[in-house]
Design a protein around this motif. Structure first.
Motif, PDB file in Angstrom:
ATOM      1  N   GLU A   1      47.417  37.954  47.077  1.00  0.00           N
ATOM      2  CA  GLU A   1      46.210  38.294  47.824  1.00  0.00           C
ATOM      3  C   GLU A   1      45.014  37.480  47.334  1.00  0.00           C
ATOM      4  N   ARG A   2      44.814  37.468  46.008  1.00  0.00           N
ATOM      5  CA  ARG A   2      43.651  36.766  45.468  1.00  0.00           C
ATOM      6  C   ARG A   2      43.919  36.363  44.026  1.00  0.00           C
ATOM      7  N   ILE A   3      43.434  35.165  43.659  1.00  0.00           N
ATOM      8  CA  ILE A   3      43.565  34.687  42.286  1.00  0.00           C
ATOM      9  C   ILE A   3      42.202  34.193  41.807  1.00  0.00           C
ATOM     10  N   TYR A   4      41.764  34.720  40.669  1.00  0.00           N
ATOM     11  CA  TYR A   4      40.539  34.272  40.020  1.00  0.00           C
ATOM     12  C   TYR A   4      40.904  33.529  38.741  1.00  0.00           C
TER      13      TYR A   4
ATOM     14  N   GLN B 165      49.695  41.943  47.938  1.00  0.00           N
ATOM     15  CA  GLN B 165      48.610  42.896  47.723  1.00  0.00           C
ATOM     16  C   GLN B 165      48.024  42.815  46.319  1.00  0.00           C
ATOM     17  N   ILE B 166      48.481  41.846  45.538  1.00  0.00           N
ATOM     18  CA  ILE B 166      48.082  41.756  44.131  1.00  0.00           C
ATOM     19  C   ILE B 166      46.907  40.801  43.957  1.00  0.00           C
ATOM     20  N   ILE B 167      45.923  41.240  43.158  1.00  0.00           N
ATOM     21  CA  ILE B 167      44.792  40.400  42.759  1.00  0.00           C
ATOM     22  C   ILE B 167      44.956  40.064  41.279  1.00  0.00           C
ATOM     23  N   LEU B 168      44.925  38.779  40.956  1.00  0.00           N
ATOM     24  CA  LEU B 168      45.067  38.326  39.580  1.00  0.00           C
ATOM     25  C   LEU B 168      43.747  37.741  39.096  1.00  0.00           C
ATOM     26  N   ASP B 169      43.355  38.116  37.878  1.00  0.00           N
ATOM     27  CA  ASP B 169      42.099  37.635  37.297  1.00  0.00           C
ATOM     28  C   ASP B 169      42.386  37.120  35.888  1.00  0.00           C
ATOM     29  N   PHE B 170      42.304  35.788  35.710  1.00  0.00           N
ATOM     30  CA  PHE B 170      42.582  35.166  34.424  1.00  0.00           C
ATOM     31  C   PHE B 170      41.296  34.585  33.839  1.00  0.00           C
TER      32      PHE B 170
END
Length: 442
Positions: free
Chosen positions: A216-219, A141-146
């Motif tokens: 869930e999602r990685i940016y 459920q985690i979205i990561l934005d780097f």
């Protein structure tokens, strides 16, 4: 290449050579391609070719000097764009040579960014490091934005249950207070954002270790820096940079969007359901991967698909080759201009549609098995068409005003298994089967 082809066609039009001689000369241009650059051995005007090579060398030396004399970050940010614009302007004239030219310069620019030469941009500069850790409890459920700027982003996985980020910042002296942290961490519900606090006169790099779990999602948003991802797992991946390569190795995603500008994209040993890749003035390579749908677009750059299992491949470029090898796909669409299309050892296991379009260059297709039934339409000008497929019935085989069109269908077939369309100009088309060796005779 373009000048040589125009010269051949001009000689044909003036009656100095016959149609057959023109076809042989044009085919010789294609058959004399060498190496990755696909440059040509044949030169109808050696003096002109020599001058052109000298000019290209002068252009490269000029841009190489610009890279080595970079004085500040503003110039760095503009230089990759200038290289891409330059390549775009003469891409059609140099064809694949433009790709090699661009790759060579941009590799040098990437190396410049990746090593200590980068510090020359700051004059008097300082360096800070910062380590960030964050425990992850429910990765799905985690979205990561780097985010990073003018530096590398490297992401790997490990068996720990927390994220570890080793950040490095090079910055102009007195631009950042020594006591200040240069990366900011924000948490909003299930989204974790890690971004630099400063955006000017700095270079930031991230070395990231992620738990070996499916996120869930990685940016990944970068600028003028390389992105390298290994063994990353997520439902959705968004990765963007410019003027430096993007490389994915052994990654697993439901959907991935990979955007670059003026540098290459490499997808190796990945499993992805839906993949979109876009770049300019550089190549896109897919190697040993299982990808449901591929949508690949570049300009003045080659596209390679080697040992790929897929449902639908849509490949588009200009002025550079498309190479397909050991593919197992249902639908293949490939389009380029002024460059060759190779389709070697194409599996017919689930193949339904093969559409290949080019201009001023040959199209060669080698099928793994020809026991299936076919409907084939091939069109060219000033070239030959060869269909080495058993039991074909020719519905149309005409040559009119230098145009050749062949329509053929397997004998006694109402609904063919595979439909093939191949279109080019000023070059030949060949569609044949793979030759099976008789081991007893070896």
């Amino acid at each position: 290449m373009k000048d040589e082809r125009l010269m051949i066609l001009s000689m044909l039009e003036s009656g100095k050579i016959t149609n057959e001689e023109a076809a042989k000369l044009l085919e010789a241009l294609d058959e004399n391609e060498i190496g990755e650059s696909n440059t040509y051995k044949i030169n109808l005007d050696k003096n002109k070719s020599k001058k052109s090579n000298q000019k290209n060398k002068t252009i490269y030396d000029e841009w190489e000097e610009k890279i080595e004399k970079l004085a500040n970050l503003e110039k760095l940010e503009k230089l990759g764009e200038e290289i891409g614009t330059k390549v775009g302007k003469f891409g059609e004239d140099l064809a694949e040579g433009a790709t090699v030219f661009a790759d060579k310069l941009l590799n040098k620019l990437d190396n410049f960014i990746s090593n200590d030469s980068f510090s020359n941009l700051f004059g008097s500069y300082d360096m800070k490091t910062q380590t960030i850790t964050k425990k992850i409890e429910n990765a799905a459920q985690i979205i990561l934005d780097f985010s990073a700027i003018n530096g590398q982003v490297t992401i790997k996985t490990w068996d720990e249950d927390y994220i570890k980020i080793d950040a490095e910042c090079q910055y102009k002296k007195n631009h950042i207070e020594p006591s200040n942290e240069f990366y900011d961490i924000q948490e909003n519900n299930n989204k974790i954002t890690i971004a630099p606090k400063y955006t000017k006169n700095i270079s930031t790099s991230l070395d990231i270790m992620l738990p070996n779990k499916n996120f869930e999602r990685i940016y990944i948003n970068n600028k003028n820096g390389k992105n390298t991802l290994s063994n990353v797992k997520c439902a959705n991946l968004f990765c963007e940079t410019k003027n430096s390569p993007i490389k994915l190795n052994a990654c697993t995603c439901n959907k991935a969007n990979i955007y670059n500008k003026n540098s290459k994209i490499l997808i190796n040993s990945c499993t992805i359901q839906e993949l979109e890749t876009i770049t300019t003035n550089s190549s896109i390579d897919f190697i040993q991967s299982n990808i449901g749908n591929i949508d690949a677009v570049t300009k003045n750059g080659s596209i390679l698909c080697d040992h790929i299992v897929s449902d639908v491949l849509s490949l588009l470029t200009t002025n550079s080759s498309i190479r397909l090898k050991d593919l197992d796909a249902q639908t293949i669409k490939a389009k380029t201009s002024n460059a060759k299309i190779w389709a070697n050892n194409i599996s017919t296991n689930k193949l339904k549609c093969l559409n290949l379009y080019s201009s001023n260059a040959t199209i060669n297709v080698l099928l793994e098995d020809t026991s299936k039934t076919y409907s084939i339409e091939a069109v060219t000008t000033n070239g030959n068409i060869t269909l080495d497929i058993p039991s074909l019935v020719y519905k149309n085989n005409e040559i009119k005003n230098k145009n050749m069109k062949v329509i053929a269908i397997s004998n006694d077939t109402q609904s063919p298994d595979i439909e093939i369309n191949a279109v080019t100009s000023n070059a030949s088309i060949s569609i044949s089967k793979e030759v099976e060796l008789d081991v007893k005779k070896l």
